[in-house]
Design an enzyme around this catalytic site. Structure first.
Site, PDB file in Angstrom:
ATOM      1  N   ASP A  64      46.778 -27.755  22.831  1.00 26.71           N
ATOM      2  CA  ASP A  64      46.937 -27.999  24.275  1.00 26.71           C
ATOM      3  C   ASP A  64      47.588 -26.669  24.845  1.00 26.71           C
ATOM      4  OD1 ASP A  64      48.098 -28.532  26.874  1.00 26.71           O
ATOM      5  OD2 ASP A  64      49.494 -30.079  26.045  1.00 26.71           O
ATOM      6  N   ASN A  97      37.970 -20.852  30.025  1.00 27.48           N
ATOM      7  CA  ASN A  97      37.150 -22.037  30.659  1.00 27.48           C
ATOM      8  C   ASN A  97      37.421 -23.199  30.708  1.00 27.48           C
ATOM      9  OD1 ASN A  97      34.098 -22.849  30.725  1.00 27.48           O
ATOM     10  ND2 ASN A  97      35.027 -23.960  28.888  1.00 27.48           N
ATOM     11  N   TYR A 109      42.293 -29.278  42.612  1.00 28.73           N
ATOM     12  CA  TYR A 109      41.254 -28.171  41.992  1.00 28.73           C
ATOM     13  C   TYR A 109      40.992 -27.167  42.757  1.00 28.73           C
ATOM     14  CZ  TYR A 109      37.061 -27.343  39.494  1.00 28.73           C
ATOM     15  OH  TYR A 109      36.074 -26.410  38.638  1.00 28.73           O
ATOM     16  N   LYS A 148      41.795 -23.182  41.612  1.00 33.84           N
ATOM     17  CA  LYS A 148      40.992 -22.268  41.135  1.00 33.84           C
ATOM     18  C   LYS A 148      40.923 -21.189  42.201  1.00 33.84           C
ATOM     19  CE  LYS A 148      38.375 -24.391  38.060  1.00 33.84           C
ATOM     20  NZ  LYS A 148      38.597 -23.680  36.565  1.00 33.84           N
ATOM     21  N   ALA A 168      28.040 -27.640  38.913  1.00 34.58           N
ATOM     22  CA  ALA A 168      27.357 -27.489  37.576  1.00 34.58           C
ATOM     23  C   ALA A 168      27.424 -28.785  36.811  1.00 34.58           C
ATOM     24  CB  ALA A 168      27.866 -26.515  36.846  1.00 34.58           C
ATOM     25  N   THR A 204      28.385 -30.525  34.225  1.00 34.93           N
ATOM     26  CA  THR A 204      29.156 -30.604  33.129  1.00 34.93           C
ATOM     27  C   THR A 204      30.019 -31.933  32.877  1.00 34.93           C
ATOM     28  OG1 THR A 204      31.095 -29.714  34.281  1.00 34.93           O
ATOM     29  CG2 THR A 204      29.531 -28.171  33.509  1.00 34.93           C
TER      30      THR A 204
END
Length: 262
Positions: free
Chosen positions: A62, A89, A156, A160, A189, A191
């Site tokens: 973690d 990432n 988010y 970022k 993307a 993902t």
């Protein structure tokens, strides 16, 4: 494997961009340390890397916990020596996108994964990198850092943007000590994080999105260029831009209390 081989620590390596980055770097002879929450997924990636002739170490952790970061660094140094490349990432988004009703706990969790963990890992590898006068830190931010909206959500986008700022700080502060600080800003993307959206895009909508291997190729380029060169910031975006107006409207009301929607 020669003793001059470099070592890369990659977070979020169990799927998506992290998985593809690990495979590409390993093909270049870089030893990869795979971090994520799920040991089984990491083991599968490690097996794939080894099957292609690479060297991999899979460690479930973690990364928001400082003690887990310390454990990973100790194990990596014992197995491979100092870390040459850190690829931040791992990412996480909230289920509630609108700050009107975003729970505080979700806000903290998103910032912990996307921002605080990057700081903790960076702080852990800096002494070795600065001490040897060389090192590369790559962080996957997002175009949500420069164009935040309800697709990614308030937490988010803020996280970022924060991590992009932090990477620019590293670049401005340590470049003359041999550190390369690189920010990658992917557009939409395909993902696994898309599956958590208020309206997950359909399979046909994902065909023209950035694919995980596209971002991995950009990371590979930045990492394998001569140390004298830094690709400070890279935008990796879809050529075609889809209409997201319907998604934005659905996202606006995700998590809203009963009766809030007019």
């Amino acid at each position: 494997m020669t003793t001059s081989a470099k070592t890369a620590l990659i977070t979020g390596a169990g799927s998506g961009m992290g998985l593809e980055t690990a495979r590409l770097l390993a093909r270049d002879g870089i030893r990869v340390v795979l971090l994520g929450r799920r040991q089984q997924a990491l083991d599968e990636v490690a097996d794939a890397v080894r099957g292609e002739g690479g060297t991999a170490l899979a460690l479930a952790a973690d990364i928001t916990r400082a003690e887990d970061v310390d454990r990973v660094l100790e194990r990596t140094r014992a197995e491979f020596g100092p870390i040459d490349i850190l690829v931040n990432n791992a990412g996480s988004s909230s289920s509630v996108l609108n700050p009107q009703w975003l729970p505080h706990e979700e806000w903290r969790q998103v910032l912990d994964v996307n921002l605080t963990a990057v700081f903790q890992l960076t702080q852990a590898v800096l002494p070795d990198m600065l001490g040897r006068g060389t090192g590369t830190i790559v962080t996957v931010s997002s175009l949500a850092a420069v164009n935040p909206n309800l697709l990614g959500g308030a937490a988010y986008g803020a996280a970022k943007a924060g991590v992009r700022n932090f990477m620019t700080f590293l670049h401005n502060t340590f470049r003359n000590q041999g550190l390369r600080a690189i920010t990658v800003l992917p557009g939409e993307a395909d993902t696994p994080i898309l599956d958590n959206r208020a309206r997950p895009p359909a399979a046909e909508e994902r065909l023209n999105m950035v694919q995980p291997v596209d971002v991995a190729e950009a990371i590979r380029l930045a990492v394998t260029l001569p140390q004298r060169v830094v690709l400070q910031e890279m935008i990796v975006a879809p050529t075609r831009q889809r209409d997201t107006s319907g998604d934005l409207e659905i996202s606006r009301w995700a998590g809203a209390p009963a009766g809030a929607r007019p």
